[in-house]
Design a protein around this motif. Structure first.
Motif, PDB file in Angstrom:
ATOM      1  N   SER A   1      50.222  15.593  30.900  1.00 52.30           N
ATOM      2  CA  SER A   1      51.664  15.229  30.487  1.00 52.30           C
ATOM      3  C   SER A   1      51.843  15.329  29.179  1.00 52.30           C
ATOM      4  N   ALA A   2      52.702  16.023  28.749  1.00 53.87           N
ATOM      5  CA  ALA A   2      52.988  15.892  27.123  1.00 53.87           C
ATOM      6  C   ALA A   2      53.364  14.716  26.508  1.00 53.87           C
ATOM      7  N   PRO A   3      53.071  14.472  25.403  1.00 59.82           N
ATOM      8  CA  PRO A   3      52.356  15.254  24.439  1.00 59.82           C
ATOM      9  C   PRO A   3      50.904  14.954  24.787  1.00 59.82           C
ATOM     10  N   CYS A   4      50.188  16.028  24.200  1.00 60.31           N
ATOM     11  CA  CYS A   4      48.714  16.007  24.397  1.00 60.31           C
ATOM     12  C   CYS A   4      48.178  16.694  22.890  1.00 60.31           C
ATOM     13  N   SER A   5      46.929  16.179  22.376  1.00 60.40           N
ATOM     14  CA  SER A   5      46.412  16.909  21.342  1.00 60.40           C
ATOM     15  C   SER A   5      44.920  16.924  21.381  1.00 60.40           C
ATOM     16  N   THR A   6      44.310  17.478  20.739  1.00 56.38           N
ATOM     17  CA  THR A   6      42.724  17.459  20.572  1.00 56.38           C
ATOM     18  C   THR A   6      42.210  16.811  19.478  1.00 56.38           C
ATOM     19  N   SER A   7      40.964  16.424  19.425  1.00 57.16           N
ATOM     20  CA  SER A   7      40.405  15.397  18.184  1.00 57.16           C
ATOM     21  C   SER A   7      39.265  16.245  17.213  1.00 57.16           C
ATOM     22  N   THR A   8      38.809  17.427  17.714  1.00 58.62           N
ATOM     23  CA  THR A   8      37.991  17.988  17.113  1.00 58.62           C
ATOM     24  C   THR A   8      38.006  19.444  17.235  1.00 58.62           C
ATOM     25  N   ASP A   9      37.289  20.221  16.280  1.00 55.03           N
ATOM     26  CA  ASP A   9      37.592  21.636  16.434  1.00 55.03           C
ATOM     27  C   ASP A   9      36.581  22.221  17.505  1.00 55.03           C
ATOM     28  N   LYS A  10      35.794  21.530  18.284  1.00 55.87           N
ATOM     29  CA  LYS A  10      35.368  21.922  19.497  1.00 55.87           C
ATOM     30  C   LYS A  10      36.083  21.933  20.788  1.00 55.87           C
ATOM     31  N   ASP A  11      37.354  21.305  20.648  1.00 58.57           N
ATOM     32  CA  ASP A  11      38.180  21.072  21.749  1.00 58.57           C
ATOM     33  C   ASP A  11      39.130  22.038  22.179  1.00 58.57           C
ATOM     34  N   CYS A  12      39.347  22.539  23.214  1.00 60.62           N
ATOM     35  CA  CYS A  12      40.418  23.642  23.788  1.00 60.62           C
ATOM     36  C   CYS A  12      41.235  22.651  24.850  1.00 60.62           C
ATOM     37  N   LEU A  13      42.438  22.652  24.258  1.00 60.76           N
ATOM     38  CA  LEU A  13      43.529  21.955  25.371  1.00 60.76           C
ATOM     39  C   LEU A  13      43.834  22.749  26.453  1.00 60.76           C
ATOM     40  N   TRP A  14      43.751  22.116  27.629  1.00 58.50           N
ATOM     41  CA  TRP A  14      43.908  22.963  28.890  1.00 58.50           C
ATOM     42  C   TRP A  14      45.250  22.344  29.285  1.00 58.50           C
ATOM     43  N   THR A  15      46.145  23.377  29.193  1.00 60.45           N
ATOM     44  CA  THR A  15      47.614  23.034  29.610  1.00 60.45           C
ATOM     45  C   THR A  15      48.230  23.472  31.029  1.00 60.45           C
ATOM     46  N   ASP A  16      47.306  23.839  31.805  1.00 63.44           N
ATOM     47  CA  ASP A  16      47.741  24.479  32.971  1.00 63.44           C
ATOM     48  C   ASP A  16      48.938  23.664  33.921  1.00 63.44           C
ATOM     49  N   TYR A  17      48.318  22.318  33.739  1.00 68.49           N
ATOM     50  CA  TYR A  17      48.922  21.260  34.749  1.00 68.49           C
ATOM     51  C   TYR A  17      50.302  20.949  34.115  1.00 68.49           C
ATOM     52  N   LEU A  18      50.835  21.371  32.947  1.00 62.36           N
ATOM     53  CA  LEU A  18      52.177  21.133  32.551  1.00 62.36           C
ATOM     54  C   LEU A  18      53.219  22.084  33.131  1.00 62.36           C
ATOM     55  N   THR A  19      52.652  23.121  34.124  1.00 62.17           N
ATOM     56  CA  THR A  19      53.707  23.403  34.711  1.00 62.17           C
ATOM     57  C   THR A  19      53.187  23.364  36.297  1.00 62.17           C
ATOM     58  N   SER A  20      54.315  23.566  37.154  1.00 61.22           N
ATOM     59  CA  SER A  20      54.097  23.300  38.811  1.00 61.22           C
ATOM     60  C   SER A  20      53.844  24.608  39.328  1.00 61.22           C
ATOM     61  N   GLN A  21      53.994  25.709  38.566  1.00 62.66           N
ATOM     62  CA  GLN A  21      53.681  27.024  39.406  1.00 62.66           C
ATOM     63  C   GLN A  21      52.224  27.407  39.048  1.00 62.66           C
ATOM     64  N   SER A  22      51.584  27.527  40.323  1.00 59.36           N
ATOM     65  CA  SER A  22      50.251  27.896  40.333  1.00 59.36           C
ATOM     66  C   SER A  22      50.020  29.470  39.647  1.00 59.36           C
ATOM     67  N   SER A  23      50.956  30.246  39.851  1.00 53.99           N
ATOM     68  CA  SER A  23      50.751  31.487  39.020  1.00 53.99           C
ATOM     69  C   SER A  23      50.767  31.217  37.405  1.00 53.99           C
ATOM     70  N   LYS A  24      51.171  30.211  36.905  1.00 47.96           N
ATOM     71  CA  LYS A  24      51.055  30.028  35.628  1.00 47.96           C
ATOM     72  C   LYS A  24      49.702  29.499  34.819  1.00 47.96           C
ATOM     73  N   ALA A  25      48.843  29.450  35.943  1.00 46.05           N
ATOM     74  CA  ALA A  25      47.457  28.880  35.658  1.00 46.05           C
ATOM     75  C   ALA A  25      46.927  29.736  34.883  1.00 46.05           C
ATOM     76  N   TYR A  26      47.135  30.202  33.716  1.00 45.04           N
ATOM     77  CA  TYR A  26      46.469  31.418  32.936  1.00 45.04           C
ATOM     78  C   TYR A  26      45.083  30.822  32.302  1.00 45.04           C
ATOM     79  N   GLN A  27      45.123  29.694  31.892  1.00 45.85           N
ATOM     80  CA  GLN A  27      43.846  29.355  31.319  1.00 45.85           C
ATOM     81  C   GLN A  27      42.708  29.213  32.401  1.00 45.85           C
ATOM     82  N   SER A  28      42.969  28.458  33.498  1.00 49.57           N
ATOM     83  CA  SER A  28      41.881  28.523  34.334  1.00 49.57           C
ATOM     84  C   SER A  28      41.708  29.796  35.196  1.00 49.57           C
TER      85      SER A  28
END
Length: 220
Positions: free
Chosen positions: A160-187
Motif C-alpha cells: 500500500s502506498a506510500p512505499c520507499s526503498t532504503s539502499t541502491d540495492k533495492d527494487c520496489l515491487w509495486t504489482d500489489y498496488l493494482t487489483s488487476q492481475s494483468s498489470k503484474a508487470y514486474q513479476s
C-alpha cells in the motif's frame, strides 16, 4: 541452505504447530526472482505419486508428511545438492502450510522452488510452485538465465502506498498496488538486476527490449 532461511522456516513451523490445526496458513507475496534466490533447489518436474508418511514417528499424526514422487526434467539451481532427486516432502496439514497437489495430469510439468532440510527437499503451500506452461516467456528466461544475476539485489514489496526503498540495492515491487492481475508487470516480465554501478534496477526480460525500461524507486 542459508541458516537464516532455515531458522525462519523452522520457527514458522513451530509457531504454526503451537497455534493448532484450526489456524490457517498465510503466505507473504514472493516475486519469482525472490523465490529463485532463496531456494536451495529450483527444478522443473512432473508429479507422479503421493504417499503419506510419518517421518517423526509421532502417534498423534499432527506432523505427518506427504512424500511426492517426482520426475525432474531440468534443474535451474542446485542440481548437485541432491543427486538422483526422486522425492519432495511437505507437511500433510494445510494448517502447517502443507502443499496439496490436486492435478491428476502426470504429464504436466511444474516449476518448484524448495529448500533442503535433513537431506530432503521440502516445499510448502507458500513455495513457488507453478505450471511451466503458465509461466510467461520472460519468467522462463529469468529461471534459465537471469534471476541468478540478481540474487545480490533486494526486492521490496509494496502493498500500500506510500512505499520507499532504503539502499541502491533495492527494487520496489509495486504489482500489489493494482487489483488487476494483468498489470503484474514486474513479476511477469521484470527482474531486479545490478548495473555497472552495482546499483540494482528493474530490467525487462523480454527479448530485444531495452533493459532499463522500468526504474521504480518509490511509489507515492
Amino acid at each position: 541452505m542459508d541458516t537464516r532461511t532455515g531458522g525462519f522456516l523452522a520457527a514458522a513451523l513451530l509457531l504454526l504447530a503451537a497455534s493448532g490445526p484450526s489456524e490457517a496458513c498465510s503466505c507473504s507475496p514472493v516475486h519469482p526472482q525472490m523465490a529463485y534466490c532463496k531456494a536451495d533447489i529450483v527444478t522443473k518436474v512432473r508429479f507422479v505419486e503421493a504417499t503419506k508418511l510419518n517421518l517423526n514417528n509421532n502417534t498423534d499424526g499432527e506432523l505427518d508428511w506427504i512424500q511426492y514422487e517426482i520426475k525432474p526434467d531440468k534443474f535451474f539451481k542446485g542440481f548437485d545438492m541432491i543427486p538422483n532427486l526422486q522425492y519432495v516432502y511437505t507437511a500433510s496439514q494445510e494448517s502447517l502450510c502443507g502443499y496439496n497437489h490436486y492435478s491428476t495430469n502426470k504429464s504436466e510439468e511444474y516449476v518448484i522452488a524448495g529448500y533442503i532440510h535433513e537431506g530432503k527437499l521440502r516445499i510448502s503451500s507458500c513455495s513457488f510452485i507453478k505450471p511451466w506452461a503458465k509461466l510467461t516467456a520472460s519468467q522462463k528466461r529469468g529461471l534459465i538465465q537471469l534471476y541468478k544475476d540478481g540474487c545480490g539485489c533486494n526486492i521490496v514489496v509494496c502493498l500500500s502506498a506510500p512505499c520507499s526503498t532504503s539502499t541502491d540495492k533495492d527494487c520496489l515491487w509495486t504489482d500489489y498496488l493494482t487489483s488487476q492481475s494483468s498489470k503484474a508487470y514486474q513479476s511477469q516480465h521484470y527482474a531486479c538486476l545490478p548495473q555497472n554501478s552495482n546499483a540494482c534496477t528493474w530490467q525487462s526480460m523480454k527479448p530485444r527490449v531495452a533493459s532499463t525500461a522500468f526504474r521504480s524507486r518509490a511509489a507515492h
